[in-house]
Write an enzyme that holds these catalytic residues in place. Structure first.
Site, PDB file in Angstrom:
ATOM      1  N   ARG A 105      -2.006   5.452   7.808  1.00  0.00           N
ATOM      2  CA  ARG A 105      -2.528   3.751   7.650  1.00  0.00           C
ATOM      3  C   ARG A 105      -2.120   3.658   9.809  1.00  0.00           C
ATOM      4  O   ARG A 105      -1.939   4.235  10.136  1.00  0.00           O
ATOM      5  CB  ARG A 105      -1.766   2.294   7.459  1.00  0.00           C
ATOM      6  CG  ARG A 105      -1.672   1.380   7.805  1.00  0.00           C
ATOM      7  CD  ARG A 105      -0.973   0.244   7.164  1.00  0.00           C
ATOM      8  NE  ARG A 105      -1.850  -0.638   6.152  1.00  0.00           N
ATOM      9  CZ  ARG A 105      -1.735  -1.118   5.503  1.00  0.00           C
ATOM     10  NH1 ARG A 105      -0.655  -2.208   5.639  1.00  0.00           N
ATOM     11  NH2 ARG A 105      -2.449  -1.583   4.098  1.00  0.00           N
TER      12      ARG A 105
ATOM     13  N   LYS B 167       7.131  11.608  21.813  1.00  0.00           N
ATOM     14  CA  LYS B 167       6.743  12.687  22.547  1.00  0.00           C
ATOM     15  C   LYS B 167       5.173  12.689  23.545  1.00  0.00           C
ATOM     16  O   LYS B 167       5.593  13.515  24.187  1.00  0.00           O
ATOM     17  CB  LYS B 167       7.224  13.486  22.592  1.00  0.00           C
ATOM     18  CG  LYS B 167       9.144  13.972  21.370  1.00  0.00           C
ATOM     19  CD  LYS B 167       9.119  14.844  21.202  1.00  0.00           C
ATOM     20  CE  LYS B 167      10.689  14.767  19.716  1.00  0.00           C
ATOM     21  NZ  LYS B 167      10.173  16.048  19.089  1.00  0.00           N
TER      22      LYS B 167
ATOM     23  N   THR C  55       1.172  -1.416  -0.234  1.00  0.00           N
ATOM     24  CA  THR C  55       0.109   0.238  -0.145  1.00  0.00           C
ATOM     25  C   THR C  55       0.727   1.255  -0.466  1.00  0.00           C
ATOM     26  O   THR C  55       0.454   2.090  -0.986  1.00  0.00           O
ATOM     27  CB  THR C  55      -0.924  -0.198   1.506  1.00  0.00           C
ATOM     28  OG1 THR C  55      -1.512  -1.338   1.222  1.00  0.00           O
ATOM     29  CG2 THR C  55      -2.018   1.080   1.433  1.00  0.00           C
TER      30      THR C  55
END
Ligand code: CP
Length: 307
Positions: free
Chosen positions: A103, A82, A54
């Site tokens: 994704r 973070k 993909t």
């Protein structure tokens, strides 16, 4: 109005046909002309989960259209580690690119990104929910193989519970007509019932369940195999119990009907033996090839550019 590609449920039959027609048209456009379609455009790939096809096919599609691709594969090197939120990440990267491809392991994340972003957003897979660009390339492959999308008997085999490619494809196929679905899975990986619409909502579409892969080989036009996805199981003992439930090899296809074709979104593990690759039934690498052209069609459509 910007256009996103988040869920096949958002698409009308005419929208789907538009993507199929665009992909078909692109097949006849010479490579050097394609390079003039998206010069100066930048695509951002935001992959919080692993991918080969993909991400790389979207990046290749953008390059083939004359644009550029930037992004990340794994959030480890981003400020997400973070503690930065998805909302702030999207609000930041949309300033760097014209279109976002995301994704994420969590269902619904692409929808949230689409609602936040001023840029078009493509859902490149959200958890076990949907994978609409895979569905469009699957439909394109089916159309090329059979010359039609309706009037087919299709088996879905393996992990029907967690497979976003199966969920998306079934939701798209029910918009067409004269389809029979054979659902082949272990008991614990059955298709969630909410994905099956009431009969009144889809014309001439039927669902049947079996545990027998042999039934599918004998009676279907198309088998859509899937990997049992270790990463989706809350209980690894259950994964170990079902991971080898359905494996197909060339010997099992000895008496299969000549028109049978086997698709798989890939990656595969052991559910299709390499011996099948050499048979006329194997069409999964054609899917890979069609993915590049369909993702070009998706980029052009969402960016409002003609081929
Ligand atoms: N079919 C598919 O989504 O493959 P990748 O996970 O490699 O992108």
């Amino acid at each position: 109005m910007k256009r996103d590609l988040i869920s096949v449920d958002d698409l009308t039959l005419a929208d789907i046909q538009g993507y199929l027609d665009m992909a078909s048209l692109l097949e006849s456009v010479p490579d050097e002309r394609k390079l003039t379609r998206l010069p100066g455009k930048i695509m951002m790939t935001m992959f919080f989960e692993p991918s080969t096809r993909t991400r790389l096919s979207f990046e290749a599609a953008m390059c083939r259209l004359g644009g550029r691709a930037i992004g990340f594969a794994g959030a480890d090197a981003t400020s997400v580690v973070k503690g930065e939120s998805l909302v702030d990440t999207v609000r930041t990267v949309e300033h760097y690119a014209d279109i976002l491809v995301i994704r994420h392991p969590k269902e619904g994340t692409a929808r949230v990104a689409g609602e936040i972003s001023v840029r078009p957003v493509v859902n490149a897979g959200d958890g076990a929910n949907q994978h609409p660009s895979q569905t469009l390339l699957d439909l394109y492959t089916i159309q090329k193989l059979y010359g039609r999308i309706g009037d087919l008997h299709i088996a879905f085999v393996g992990d029907l519970k967690y497979s976003r490619t199966v969920h998306s494809l079934i939701r798209a196929l029910i918009k067409f007509s004269n389809l029979r679905f054979l659902l082949v899975s272990p008991e614990s990986l059955r298709l969630p019932p909410y994905l099956i619409p009431p009969p009144a909502e889809c014309a001439n579409v039927t669902f049947q369940e079996t545990r027998s892969l042999e039934d599918a080989i004998r009676s279907c036009d198309l088998i859509y195999m899937t990997r049992v996805q270790r990463e989706r199981f809350p209980d690894l003992l259950e994964f170990e119990r079902v991971k080898d439930a359905y494996c197909i090899d060339a010997g099992m296809l000895r008496d299969a009907p000549g028109h049978l074709r086997i698709l798989h979104p890939l990656p595969r593990v052991n559910e299709i033996a390499y011996s099948v690759d050499r048979t006329t039934y194997a069409s999964y690498f054609q899917q890979v090839q069609n993915g590049l052209i369909m993702r070009q069609a998706i980029l052009l459509t969402l960016l409002g550019v003609t081929p």
